[in-house]
Design a protein around this motif. Structure first.
Motif, PDB file in Angstrom:
ATOM      1  N   LEU A 154       1.045  -1.520  -0.101  1.00 18.85           N
ATOM      2  CA  LEU A 154       0.074  -0.043   0.027  1.00 18.85           C
ATOM      3  C   LEU A 154       1.041   1.464  -0.328  1.00 18.85           C
ATOM      4  CD1 LEU A 154      -3.023  -1.120   2.897  1.00 18.85           C
ATOM      5  CD2 LEU A 154      -3.265  -0.942   0.281  1.00 18.85           C
TER       6      LEU A 154
ATOM      7  N   HIS B 251      -0.591   5.342   1.779  1.00 17.91           N
ATOM      8  CA  HIS B 251      -1.434   4.183   3.278  1.00 17.91           C
ATOM      9  C   HIS B 251      -2.183   5.658   4.217  1.00 17.91           C
ATOM     10  CE1 HIS B 251      -4.533   1.921   4.636  1.00 17.91           C
ATOM     11  NE2 HIS B 251      -3.581   1.286   5.523  1.00 17.91           N
TER      12      HIS B 251
ATOM     13  N   CYS C 266      -6.006  -6.002   0.267  1.00 19.05           N
ATOM     14  CA  CYS C 266      -5.227  -6.771   0.542  1.00 19.05           C
ATOM     15  C   CYS C 266      -5.492  -8.223  -0.140  1.00 19.05           C
ATOM     16  CB  CYS C 266      -4.389  -7.098   1.680  1.00 19.05           C
ATOM     17  SG  CYS C 266      -3.566  -4.799   2.169  1.00 19.05           S
TER      18      CYS C 266
ATOM     19  N   ALA D 232      -9.143   0.256   1.068  1.00 17.22           N
ATOM     20  CA  ALA D 232      -8.117  -0.842   0.791  1.00 17.22           C
ATOM     21  C   ALA D 232      -8.396  -2.284   0.777  1.00 17.22           C
ATOM     22  CB  ALA D 232      -7.455  -0.361   1.740  1.00 17.22           C
TER      23      ALA D 232
END
Length: 357
Positions: free
Chosen positions: A186, A189, A208, A206
């Motif tokens: 990221l 962030h 992941c 976000a």
């Protein structure tokens, strides 16, 4: 009788050498490497790690610099082993003289590897003219969704940074959705988190996809449903071509959709064998493989066609296709129309071709 020829010789020498831009640049750059009569140059003044395999360079630009709008791209030219190489990156302008260039190291990528691993403070890079139409500021829609994957976050960051810096972000309902493999991938962030706290109408999500402790999925229909009604919404997407193609299909109901793919992740192409390409300007006939971009095929044949971004955005590689059938590597659309414009970086040959090169 001999005075006039000598005088003319002196004038010619002055005109052809002293006033030649390359000669002038050579000498003035002995004093300052970013001085130039016409080139947009910048000197690296800071280098820091942004995320895993990502580096941010702070660059001081000369007075020739044409700063693009937030979200646009610039060709970036560097010299490596006596070769001038050009790639395209998003820049973030942080003040009147400085920009930030954030990039991810690409395996076997000559320019990204040099910028990430070799470039040092004091090194000089050259910029080309900015381009790109994925811009918040030029569209009236205030409901905006930004979709980013990997280093596709850089133009999104540039737009959000500028909107926050100028206070305009308060007038937008803006949602950023950002996909990476793992949390250490990221970028920016903390900035996005802090901006979301400062501006309630800005939301940051976000995902992941490969972290052990998360089950985040790739872009799919559920993400579209979470965005609600799209009829008054502008959607911008940037990432690998597969991600951008999915975004285009999923967000087709948006009032406005703009996208840019920063790498070629081609759909499966089963073409094998070769075709013949006739180049009208050089009067050459070349046998090249199917299933790869025409740009790569021509370079493998020791041709040197003009190219820029290598991802279908800048149009530097566009040429006139006299005849033949080509296939778009990104979406597999075929084009048999004669006399059309062809971007050779994102098209392959389906038949023998005649190109105006």
């Amino acid at each position: 009788m001999n005075v006039l020829p000598k005088k003319n010789h002196a004038i010619n020498f002055f005109t052809e050498s002293v006033l030649d831009q390359k000669v002038i640049n050579f000498w003035v750059q002995k004093f300052n490497p970013t001085w130039s009569t016409h080139e947009m140059l910048g000197s690296i003044v800071k280098k820091r790690s942004t995320a895993k395999d990502m580096v941010t360079l702070t660059i001081r630009c000369n007075k020739r610099m044409n700063f693009g709008l937030p979200g646009q791209h610039h060709p970036v030219i560097v010299e490596i082993a006596a070769r001038r190489l050009e790639r395209t990156y998003s820049l973030n302008r942080i003040d009147e003289q400085h920009v930030e260039l954030t990039l991810k190291k690409v395996p076997q990528g000559a320019v990204s590897t040099w910028l990430c691993n070799v470039a040092e403070v004091g090194d000089v890079v050259e910029f080309g003219q900015p381009y790109g139409e994925m811009l918040c500021v030029t569209h009236p829609e205030k409901d905006v969704i930004l979709l980013a994957a990997g280093s596709g976050i850089t133009p999104m960051y540039s737009m959000i940074y500028d909107l926050a810096k100028t206070g305009q972000l308060a007038h937008y309902r803006l949602k950023l959705m950002y996909w990476v493999k793992r949390s250490n991938d990221l970028a920016f962030h903390e900035f996005f988190q802090n901006t979301a706290k400062q501006y309630p109408q800005f939301s940051y999500h976000a995902f992941c996809t490969q972290d052990d402790d998360q089950t985040a999925s790739r872009l799919n229909e559920s993400h579209v449903n979470d965005c609600g009604d799209l009829h008054d919404t502008a959607v911008f997407a940037c990432g690998p071509s597969g991600f951008v193609n999915s975004a285009c299909e999923l967000f087709h109901a948006a009032r406005l959709f703009k996208s840019e793919a920063f790498t070629l992740s081609p759909l499966e192409i089963s073409d094998t064998g070769t075709v013949t390409i006739t180049l009208t300007k050089s009067q050459k006939m070349l046998e090249v493989p199917r299933g790869i971009s025409l740009l790569d095929a021509l370079e493998q044949a020791n041709e040197k066609p003009v190219a820029g971004c290598r991802m279908g955005i800048c149009n530097k590689c566009s040429c006139h296709k006299v005849s033949g059938v080509t296939q778009n590597i990104l979406n597999q659309n075929q084009n048999a129309e004669p006399g059309s414009s062809l971007r050779i970086c994102i098209n392959s040959a389906k038949s023998d071709l005649v190109l105006d090169l």
